[in-house]
Design a protein around this motif. Structure first.
Motif, PDB file in Angstrom:
ATOM      1  N   LYS A 185       0.817  -1.212   0.000  1.00 16.20           N
ATOM      2  CA  LYS A 185       0.000   0.000   0.000  1.00 16.20           C
ATOM      3  C   LYS A 185       0.851   1.264   0.000  1.00 16.20           C
ATOM      4  N   GLU A 186       1.936   1.274   0.767  1.00 17.99           N
ATOM      5  CA  GLU A 186       2.751   2.480   0.923  1.00 17.99           C
ATOM      6  C   GLU A 186       3.884   2.505  -0.093  1.00 17.99           C
ATOM      7  N   SER A 187       3.535   2.471  -1.367  1.00 19.06           N
ATOM      8  CA  SER A 187       4.523   2.552  -2.444  1.00 19.06           C
ATOM      9  C   SER A 187       4.302   3.833  -3.227  1.00 19.06           C
ATOM     10  N   TRP A 188       5.404   4.422  -3.719  1.00 22.36           N
ATOM     11  CA  TRP A 188       5.247   5.609  -4.546  1.00 22.36           C
ATOM     12  C   TRP A 188       6.264   5.633  -5.694  1.00 22.36           C
ATOM     13  N   PRO A 232       8.467  -2.899  10.249  1.00 25.75           N
ATOM     14  CA  PRO A 232       8.304  -1.702   9.413  1.00 25.75           C
ATOM     15  C   PRO A 232       9.551  -1.429   8.581  1.00 25.75           C
ATOM     16  N   MET A 233       9.343  -0.851   7.421  1.00 26.17           N
ATOM     17  CA  MET A 233      10.442  -0.455   6.552  1.00 26.17           C
ATOM     18  C   MET A 233      11.152   0.749   7.162  1.00 26.17           C
ATOM     19  N   SER A 234      12.461   0.688   7.289  1.00 25.50           N
ATOM     20  CA  SER A 234      13.220   1.779   7.903  1.00 25.50           C
ATOM     21  C   SER A 234      13.220   3.007   6.994  1.00 25.50           C
ATOM     22  N   TRP A 235      13.539   4.157   7.584  1.00 25.50           N
ATOM     23  CA  TRP A 235      13.441   5.415   6.852  1.00 25.50           C
ATOM     24  C   TRP A 235      14.354   5.448   5.635  1.00 25.50           C
ATOM     25  N   TRP A 236      15.581   4.894   5.759  1.00 25.72           N
ATOM     26  CA  TRP A 236      16.512   4.969   4.636  1.00 25.72           C
ATOM     27  C   TRP A 236      16.069   4.057   3.487  1.00 25.72           C
ATOM     28  N   LYS A 237      15.451   2.938   3.820  1.00 26.93           N
ATOM     29  CA  LYS A 237      14.930   2.062   2.771  1.00 26.93           C
ATOM     30  C   LYS A 237      13.730   2.716   2.081  1.00 26.93           C
ATOM     31  N   GLN A 238      12.910   3.419   2.860  1.00 31.92           N
ATOM     32  CA  GLN A 238      11.781   4.124   2.264  1.00 31.92           C
ATOM     33  C   GLN A 238      12.258   5.154   1.249  1.00 31.92           C
ATOM     34  N   ARG A 239      13.292   5.908   1.604  1.00 35.57           N
ATOM     35  CA  ARG A 239      13.800   6.945   0.705  1.00 35.57           C
ATOM     36  C   ARG A 239      14.470   6.333  -0.514  1.00 35.57           C
ATOM     37  N   LEU A 240      15.221   5.255  -0.311  1.00 35.68           N
ATOM     38  CA  LEU A 240      15.972   4.647  -1.408  1.00 35.68           C
ATOM     39  C   LEU A 240      15.078   3.890  -2.373  1.00 35.68           C
ATOM     40  N   PHE A 241      14.124   3.130  -1.820  1.00 32.77           N
ATOM     41  CA  PHE A 241      13.317   2.254  -2.669  1.00 32.77           C
ATOM     42  C   PHE A 241      11.907   2.774  -2.930  1.00 32.77           C
ATOM     43  N   LYS A 242      11.544   3.896  -2.292  1.00 26.99           N
ATOM     44  CA  LYS A 242      10.228   4.504  -2.499  1.00 26.99           C
ATOM     45  C   LYS A 242       9.090   3.561  -2.143  1.00 26.99           C
ATOM     46  N   VAL A 243       9.250   2.887  -1.035  1.00 24.00           N
ATOM     47  CA  VAL A 243       8.201   1.996  -0.539  1.00 24.00           C
ATOM     48  C   VAL A 243       8.301   1.936   0.978  1.00 24.00           C
ATOM     49  N   GLY A 244       7.146   1.884   1.648  1.00 24.04           N
ATOM     50  CA  GLY A 244       7.142   1.832   3.106  1.00 24.04           C
ATOM     51  C   GLY A 244       6.250   0.713   3.597  1.00 24.04           C
ATOM     52  N   GLY A 245       5.677   0.932   4.779  1.00 25.79           N
ATOM     53  CA  GLY A 245       4.768  -0.063   5.327  1.00 25.79           C
ATOM     54  C   GLY A 245       5.455  -1.102   6.183  1.00 25.79           C
ATOM     55  N   THR A 246       4.662  -2.072   6.610  1.00 25.85           N
ATOM     56  CA  THR A 246       5.124  -3.133   7.500  1.00 25.85           C
ATOM     57  C   THR A 246       4.920  -4.482   6.818  1.00 25.85           C
ATOM     58  N   PRO A 302       7.310   4.888  -9.715  1.00 23.63           N
ATOM     59  CA  PRO A 302       6.518   5.263 -10.896  1.00 23.63           C
ATOM     60  C   PRO A 302       5.424   4.272 -11.287  1.00 23.63           C
ATOM     61  N   ALA A 303       5.667   2.967 -11.153  1.00 24.49           N
ATOM     62  CA  ALA A 303       4.647   1.991 -11.545  1.00 24.49           C
ATOM     63  C   ALA A 303       3.361   2.170 -10.748  1.00 24.49           C
ATOM     64  N   ARG A 304       3.490   2.568  -9.482  1.00 27.30           N
ATOM     65  CA  ARG A 304       2.303   2.821  -8.666  1.00 27.30           C
ATOM     66  C   ARG A 304       1.703   4.183  -8.995  1.00 27.30           C
ATOM     67  N   ARG A 305       2.545   5.212  -9.070  1.00 21.75           N
ATOM     68  CA  ARG A 305       2.038   6.566  -9.337  1.00 21.75           C
ATOM     69  C   ARG A 305       1.294   6.630 -10.664  1.00 21.75           C
ATOM     70  N   ASP A 306       1.780   5.886 -11.661  1.00 23.11           N
ATOM     71  CA  ASP A 306       1.177   5.933 -12.984  1.00 23.11           C
ATOM     72  C   ASP A 306       0.123   4.857 -13.192  1.00 23.11           C
ATOM     73  N   GLY A 307      -0.191   4.100 -12.152  1.00 23.85           N
ATOM     74  CA  GLY A 307      -1.263   3.116 -12.229  1.00 23.85           C
ATOM     75  C   GLY A 307      -1.026   2.021 -13.253  1.00 23.85           C
ATOM     76  N   VAL A 308       0.217   1.556 -13.365  1.00 25.49           N
ATOM     77  CA  VAL A 308       0.560   0.541 -14.359  1.00 25.49           C
ATOM     78  C   VAL A 308      -0.126  -0.785 -14.012  1.00 25.49           C
ATOM     79  N   ASP A 309      -0.719  -1.414 -15.016  1.00 24.62           N
ATOM     80  CA  ASP A 309      -1.447  -2.671 -14.813  1.00 24.62           C
ATOM     81  C   ASP A 309      -0.535  -3.845 -15.167  1.00 24.62           C
ATOM     82  N   ASP A 310       0.215  -4.314 -14.179  1.00 21.36           N
ATOM     83  CA  ASP A 310       1.140  -5.412 -14.423  1.00 21.36           C
ATOM     84  C   ASP A 310       0.431  -6.762 -14.484  1.00 21.36           C
TER      85      ASP A 310
END
Length: 294
Positions: A80-83, A183-197, A85-93
């Motif tokens: 859910k906590e991803s940002w 939970p995803m650590s802050w540096w991983k969130q910034r590097l990979f653009k994904v968060g959550g648990t 491009p594939a998520r932002r642009d609503g890509v249908d994989d």
């Protein structure tokens, strides 16, 4: 001899690409193995990253192997906590996956009931989304270095479960996707653009076993390792009569890597030489695995 081609399909007005590896001779009824790469990779980069290990399914003549390309290096997975491009642009994989299956089934007479998926990291997350949102599409799934999002972080729409065999590989020293979850650590969130648990690897395996209707505890065995080995392999197997199995290979000391002969970057942690993901996946799926492709 293998034939490698660059292919494409059109999905929702966009051209999506992938690399196909297949036996040179034509034969109906082969299996199809779909390979989904990790973040910031492409299908071809992941093919090199794994030392072309999954080409070995095609080397025996038993399968066609397709390495799919994500959108700008990523997949629109179920976190859910991803940002990215594939998520932002609503890509249908999911539509992309279906289109690849349809194209290859038509061109190479693939058996549509023998489609298997292998996903690493972000690609493993997409495979878990396919299992939930496209029941019946796959005959089996393999997930490397990825665990289930916790319920509050899970985006996919769940459908009535379609039981299927699932095999997991996860290192206890994975620096990117923690074996123990959390939970995803802050540096991983910034590097990979994904968060959550996320859940732990054992909890993830148990969840899929329960989806298959398995209530028995796993049988845990430790694989013998040579003296001085960098990693050890522990197998946790969920089985009940008449129900698809679920297996977790815990790579003790292993990192965010694919077990096998390929040398992965040291920053990702240790790679298990005591196990080979292609061999183990082939045995699990009932697919012959050829010799290493040079």
């Amino acid at each position: 001899m293998l034939t490698t081609t660059r292919d494409h399909v059109d999905v929702a007005g966009a051209t999506r690409t992938f690399t196909t590896v297949r036996p040179a001779n034509d034969q109906a009824g082969r299996a199809l193995v779909l390979v989904f790469h990790g973040s910031r990779q492409t299908g071809d980069k992941h093919r090199a990253f794994t030392g072309q290990a999954f080409d070995r399914f095609a080397a025996t003549g038993s399968a066609v192997v397709a390495y799919l390309d994500g959108y700008r290096g990523n997949w629109n997975d179920a976190r859910k906590e991803s940002w990215f491009p594939a998520r932002r642009d609503g890509v249908d994989d999911l539509a992309f996956t279906r289109a690849v299956i349809t194209k290859l089934a038509g061109e190479y007479r693939i058996d549509p009931d023998r489609v298997f998926a292998i996903g690493y990291s972000n690609g493993g997350q997409l495979v878990m989304r396919l299992v939930h949102e496209a029941p019946g599409l796959l005959a089996g799934a393999a997930v490397v270095a990825a665990t289930m999002p916790a319920p509050e972080s899970f985006l996919a729409t769940d459908t009535p479960p379609a039981p299927l065999p699932v095999v997991f590989f996860h290192g206890t020293k994975d620096p990117i996707v923690a074996y123990g979850g959390g939970p995803m650590s802050w540096w991983k969130q910034r590097l990979f653009k994904v968060g959550g648990t996320s859940w732990s690897a054992p909890r993830t395996a148990r969840y899929f076993a329960e989806r298959n209707g398995i209530t028995a505890a796993p049988v845990v065995t430790r694989e013998p390792a040579p003296a001085g080995a960098a990693t050890e392999v522990e197998r946790s197997e969920y089985r009940e009569e008449g129900k698809p199995p679920v297996v977790l290979y815990t790579i003790r000391g292993g990192g965010h890597t694919v077990p096998g002969p390929a040398k992965n970057p040291a920053v990702l942690g240790k790679t298990s030489r005591e196990s080979d993901a292609a061999d183990l996946v082939g045995t699990f799926f009932g697919l012959p695995v050829g010799a290493a492709v040079r």
